[in-house]
Design a protein around this motif. Structure first.
Motif, mmCIF file in Angstrom:
data_model
loop_
_atom_site.group_PDB
_atom_site.id
_atom_site.type_symbol
_atom_site.label_atom_id
_atom_site.label_comp_id
_atom_site.label_asym_id
_atom_site.label_seq_id
_atom_site.Cartn_x
_atom_site.Cartn_y
_atom_site.Cartn_z
ATOM 1 N N THR A 1 0.816 -1.212 0.000
ATOM 2 C CA THR A 1 0.000 0.000 0.000
ATOM 3 C C THR A 1 0.850 1.262 0.000
ATOM 4 O OG1 THR A 1 -0.181 0.026 2.419
ATOM 5 C CG2 THR A 1 -1.870 -1.174 1.209
ATOM 6 N N GLY A 2 2.164 1.107 -0.086
ATOM 7 C CA GLY A 2 3.055 2.254 -0.072
ATOM 8 C C GLY A 2 3.203 2.884 -1.438
ATOM 9 N N ASN A 3 4.056 3.892 -1.496
ATOM 10 C CA ASN A 3 4.187 4.698 -2.700
ATOM 11 C C ASN A 3 4.742 3.898 -3.872
ATOM 12 O OD1 ASN A 3 3.727 7.141 -3.917
ATOM 13 N ND2 ASN A 3 5.627 8.084 -3.247
ATOM 14 N N ILE A 4 5.692 3.024 -3.614
ATOM 15 C CA ILE A 4 6.191 2.123 -4.650
ATOM 16 C C ILE A 4 5.316 0.875 -4.730
ATOM 17 C CG2 ILE A 4 8.109 0.636 -5.350
ATOM 18 C CD1 ILE A 4 10.017 2.662 -4.116
ATOM 19 N N GLY A 5 5.016 0.288 -3.582
ATOM 20 C CA GLY A 5 4.314 -0.989 -3.554
ATOM 21 C C GLY A 5 2.962 -0.968 -4.223
ATOM 22 N N ARG A 6 2.196 0.104 -4.062
ATOM 23 C CA ARG A 6 0.866 0.119 -4.681
ATOM 24 C C ARG A 6 0.971 0.199 -6.203
ATOM 25 N NH1 ARG A 6 -0.595 5.533 -5.723
ATOM 26 N NH2 ARG A 6 0.684 7.074 -4.613
ATOM 27 N N ARG A 7 2.003 0.888 -6.699
ATOM 28 C CA ARG A 7 2.215 0.926 -8.143
ATOM 29 C C ARG A 7 2.660 -0.439 -8.659
ATOM 30 N NH1 ARG A 7 3.231 6.034 -6.300
ATOM 31 N NH2 ARG A 7 2.684 7.784 -7.680
ATOM 32 N N LEU A 8 3.555 -1.077 -7.903
ATOM 33 C CA LEU A 8 4.004 -2.416 -8.286
ATOM 34 C C LEU A 8 2.846 -3.395 -8.274
ATOM 35 C CD1 LEU A 8 6.196 -4.552 -8.824
ATOM 36 C CD2 LEU A 8 6.540 -4.681 -6.344
ATOM 37 N N LEU A 9 2.022 -3.348 -7.250
ATOM 38 C CA LEU A 9 0.887 -4.257 -7.155
ATOM 39 C C LEU A 9 -0.046 -4.084 -8.348
ATOM 40 C CD1 LEU A 9 -0.740 -6.370 -5.608
ATOM 41 C CD2 LEU A 9 -1.739 -4.503 -4.258
ATOM 42 N N SER A 10 -0.309 -2.846 -8.722
ATOM 43 C CA SER A 10 -1.178 -2.583 -9.868
ATOM 44 C C SER A 10 -0.606 -3.199 -11.145
ATOM 45 C CB SER A 10 -1.356 -1.073 -10.041
ATOM 46 O OG SER A 10 -2.124 -0.777 -11.183
ATOM 47 N N LEU A 11 0.701 -3.063 -11.332
ATOM 48 C CA LEU A 11 1.333 -3.634 -12.526
ATOM 49 C C LEU A 11 1.265 -5.158 -12.522
ATOM 50 C CD1 LEU A 11 4.539 -1.392 -12.684
ATOM 51 C CD2 LEU A 11 2.588 -1.296 -14.243
ATOM 52 N N LEU A 12 1.540 -5.759 -11.373
ATOM 53 C CA LEU A 12 1.603 -7.220 -11.311
ATOM 54 C C LEU A 12 0.222 -7.858 -11.368
ATOM 55 C CD1 LEU A 12 4.458 -7.869 -8.723
ATOM 56 C CD2 LEU A 12 4.537 -8.043 -11.212
ATOM 57 N N VAL A 13 -0.773 -7.222 -10.805
ATOM 58 C CA VAL A 13 -2.129 -7.773 -10.885
ATOM 59 C C VAL A 13 -2.534 -7.955 -12.344
ATOM 60 C CG1 VAL A 13 -4.554 -7.141 -10.565
ATOM 61 C CG2 VAL A 13 -2.995 -7.072 -8.625
ATOM 62 N N GLU A 14 -2.134 -7.028 -13.193
ATOM 63 C CA GLU A 14 -2.476 -7.129 -14.619
ATOM 64 C C GLU A 14 -1.570 -8.101 -15.363
ATOM 65 O OE1 GLU A 14 -5.191 -5.814 -15.768
ATOM 66 O OE2 GLU A 14 -5.559 -4.968 -13.780
ATOM 67 N N ALA A 15 -0.277 -8.139 -14.999
ATOM 68 C CA ALA A 15 0.683 -8.897 -15.802
ATOM 69 C C ALA A 15 0.930 -10.318 -15.317
ATOM 70 C CB ALA A 15 2.021 -8.151 -15.829
ATOM 71 N N ALA A 16 0.767 -10.582 -14.035
ATOM 72 C CA ALA A 16 1.148 -11.880 -13.475
ATOM 73 C C ALA A 16 0.416 -13.068 -14.079
ATOM 74 C CB ALA A 16 0.980 -11.857 -11.957
ATOM 75 N N PRO A 17 -0.909 -12.985 -14.300
ATOM 76 C CA PRO A 17 -1.593 -14.172 -14.840
ATOM 77 C C PRO A 17 -1.003 -14.664 -16.156
ATOM 78 C CG PRO A 17 -3.187 -12.607 -13.982
ATOM 79 C CD PRO A 17 -1.863 -11.909 -13.970
ATOM 80 N N ALA A 18 -0.607 -13.755 -17.015
ATOM 81 C CA ALA A 18 -0.050 -14.160 -18.308
ATOM 82 C C ALA A 18 1.297 -14.851 -18.154
ATOM 83 C CB ALA A 18 0.090 -12.940 -19.223
ATOM 84 N N HIS A 19 1.958 -14.624 -17.023
ATOM 85 C CA HIS A 19 3.251 -15.258 -16.753
ATOM 86 C C HIS A 19 3.103 -16.494 -15.858
ATOM 87 C CE1 HIS A 19 4.613 -11.312 -18.154
ATOM 88 N NE2 HIS A 19 5.802 -11.852 -18.330
ATOM 89 N N GLY A 20 1.872 -16.870 -15.562
ATOM 90 C CA GLY A 20 1.653 -18.030 -14.709
ATOM 91 C C GLY A 20 2.006 -17.799 -13.261
ATOM 92 N N GLU A 21 1.975 -16.542 -12.815
ATOM 93 C CA GLU A 21 2.359 -16.204 -11.446
ATOM 94 C C GLU A 21 1.128 -15.866 -10.603
ATOM 95 O OE1 GLU A 21 5.324 -16.481 -10.372
ATOM 96 O OE2 GLU A 21 6.723 -16.205 -12.046
ATOM 97 N N GLU A 22 1.119 -16.347 -9.373
ATOM 98 C CA GLU A 22 0.130 -15.925 -8.395
ATOM 99 C C GLU A 22 0.750 -14.863 -7.501
ATOM 100 O OE1 GLU A 22 -1.143 -19.399 -6.329
ATOM 101 O OE2 GLU A 22 -2.156 -20.255 -8.081
ATOM 102 N N LEU A 23 -0.098 -14.080 -6.854
ATOM 103 C CA LEU A 23 0.379 -12.976 -6.028
ATOM 104 C C LEU A 23 -0.085 -13.129 -4.588
ATOM 105 C CD1 LEU A 23 -0.358 -9.930 -8.382
ATOM 106 C CD2 LEU A 23 1.779 -11.207 -8.156
ATOM 107 N N ARG A 24 0.813 -12.796 -3.684
ATOM 108 C CA ARG A 24 0.510 -12.764 -2.255
ATOM 109 C C ARG A 24 1.068 -11.459 -1.704
ATOM 110 N NH1 ARG A 24 3.254 -17.579 0.306
ATOM 111 N NH2 ARG A 24 1.465 -18.737 -0.500
ATOM 112 N N VAL A 25 0.317 -10.800 -0.849
ATOM 113 C CA VAL A 25 0.777 -9.539 -0.270
ATOM 114 C C VAL A 25 0.851 -9.667 1.242
ATOM 115 C CG1 VAL A 25 -0.186 -8.190 -2.176
ATOM 116 C CG2 VAL A 25 -1.532 -8.517 -0.095
ATOM 117 N N VAL A 26 1.786 -8.938 1.834
ATOM 118 C CA VAL A 26 1.915 -8.851 3.294
ATOM 119 C C VAL A 26 1.553 -7.426 3.674
ATOM 120 C CG1 VAL A 26 3.412 -9.179 5.287
ATOM 121 C CG2 VAL A 26 3.828 -10.491 3.192
#
Length: 318
Positions: free
Chosen positions: A8-33
C-alpha cells in the motif's frame, strides 16, 4: 508465487497494480503482506492472497514465504530506531525465512552509493547497503534496486512552493545528481519479479533521464508550474535540530544528516546510465506536470513534519 511487501506504499501500490495485470499471463500468483488489508484497493483484494501482519515479524514472514518463488522487499524506515536496527534488524527474520522456505529470487529497494568513498559514512544509505549484504548472505538470488533521491520527496514541499515559491534541501545549489520517479522503480521491480532467468547477486541502478541540481529543479518547476520557484539551502545543523524537534530517534536523525552530507559530497554521482534502460525513464518536467502541479494546487500551507529522503522510500506511507 510472488510475494509483495509494503503493497500500500508509494512504490508498492504501483508495483501491485502492474503485477495484478501482468502476473496471470506469466503463470504467477500474487501474495501480499500488509498490516491493514482494508488499505488495499477494493478491486485488488479478491485477486491476491493476503497475509496480515508486519513483514518485520518472524511469524508473519514464516507464513508469507511458504511456497514463494520471488519476493519484493521494501523496509519501512523507522524514525524511532537507530538505522542499523531499522534496516538490518527489520530484515533479519525475512532473511532467515528466505533460506528456510527456499525462496529463489528477491528484489529489494535500496540506494546508490556502493563502492563510493562515501558509502561507509552515509547514514541511512549505509544502513540500506548493509541490509543488501544481509539478504545476499541468505543465499537467494538478489537484485538491489539502487535508487537515488525521489522526485516525490518534493511533494513534501508543495505547501511551501504554493505559499512562498520555495523548496528546501541541504545540498549545494549547483550539485547535480540523478533523481527518479517512484513509478520507474515499481516498473523495474515488476520486470525483474516476472523474469525467472536471472541469478546471483547484483545491483540495478534506477535513474531518471538526467542529472539535475536544485537550480535545475527550480528552473523546471518555474516553467511547469507557471510561478517563480527558488531553492533555499538549509544547513546540516539546522536540519539536525529540526529532526530532533520532531521527536526522531537521535541516531536516526544523525543518519539523515550523514546521508545528506554524503549526497552533497557526490554519493549519487558518477553512475552510468544504460544505453537501453529496461524501463523508459520519467523526465522531471513530465513528473511536475502530472504529479507536482496538482499537489501544489491542492496544498495546504500548514507545515508538516518532514520525512527523510532515505532513497529507501521514507516518503512511503507504509
Amino acid at each position: 508465487m510472488i510475494v509483495i511487501t509494503a503493497p500500500t506504499g508509494n512504490i508498492g501500490r504501483r508495483l501491485l497494480s502492474l503485477l495484478v495485470e501482468a502476473a496471470p499471463a506469466h503463470g504467477e500468483e500474487l501474495r501480499v503482506v500488509v498490516r491493514d488489508p482494508a488499505r488495499l484497493p477494493e478491486g485488488v483484494r479478491d485477486r491476491v492472497e493476503v497475509v496480515t501482519g508486519s513483514h518485520g515479524d518472524a511469524a508473519t514472514v514464516e507464513r508469507a514465504f511458504v511456497g514463494a518463488d520471488a519476493v519484493f522487499w521494501l523496509v519501512p524506515p523507522d524514525a524511532s530506531a537507530a538505522p542499523e536496527d531499522g534496516w538490518s534488524g527489520f530484515t533479519r527474520p525475512a532473511a532467515l525465512a528466505f533460506a528456510t522456505h527456499g525462496v529463489d529470487r528477491v528484489v529489494g529497494v535500496s540506494a546508490l552509493g556502493r563502492g563510493t568513498a562515501q558509502a561507509a559514512r552515509a547514514g541511512l544509505v549505509t544502513a540500506s547497503l548493509a541490509m543488501d549484504d544481509l539478504i545476499a548472505d541468505s543465499g537467494v538470488a538478489y537484485r538491489a534496486l539502487a535508487c537515488p533521491s525521489f522526485f516525490e520527496n518534493l511533494l513534501e514541499e508543495a505547501g511551501s512552493i504554493r505559499a512562498d515559491g520555495v523548496f528546501t534541501d541541504t545540498v549545494a545549489a549547483d550539485r547535480r545528481a540523478p533523481l527518479v520517479a517512484v513509478a520507474d522503480i515499481a516498473a523495474t521491480a515488476a520486470g525483474l519479479l516476472l523474469d525467472r532467468s536471472w541469478s546471483g547477486v547484483d545491483s540495478v541502478p534506477v535513474l531518471g533521464p538526467q542529472d539535475l541540481s536544485p537550480e535545475d529543479l527550480a528552473l523546471i518547476m518555474t516553467e511547469q508550474l507557471g510561478r517563480p520557484v527558488r531553492y533555499r539551502r538549509q544547513s546540516l545543523d539546522d536540519l539536525r535540530s529540526e529532526l530532533l524537534g520532531y521527536g526522531l530517534h537521535p541516531a536516526f536523525a544523525e543518519g539523515v544528516v550523514e546521508m545528506k552530507r554524503a549526497k552533497d559530497e557526490g554519493l549519487d554521482a558518477g553512475v552510468g546510465r544504460p544505453a537501453r534502460p529496461a524501463v523508459p525513464a520519467t523526465g522531471f518536467a513530465r513528473w511536475c506536470a502530472e504529479t507536482l502541479e496538482p499537489a501544489v494546487l491542492a496544498a495546504s500551507t500548514t507545515d508538516a513534519a518532514p520525512t527523510a529522503d532515505t532513497t529507501s522510500e521514507a516518503i512511503d506511507a507504509r
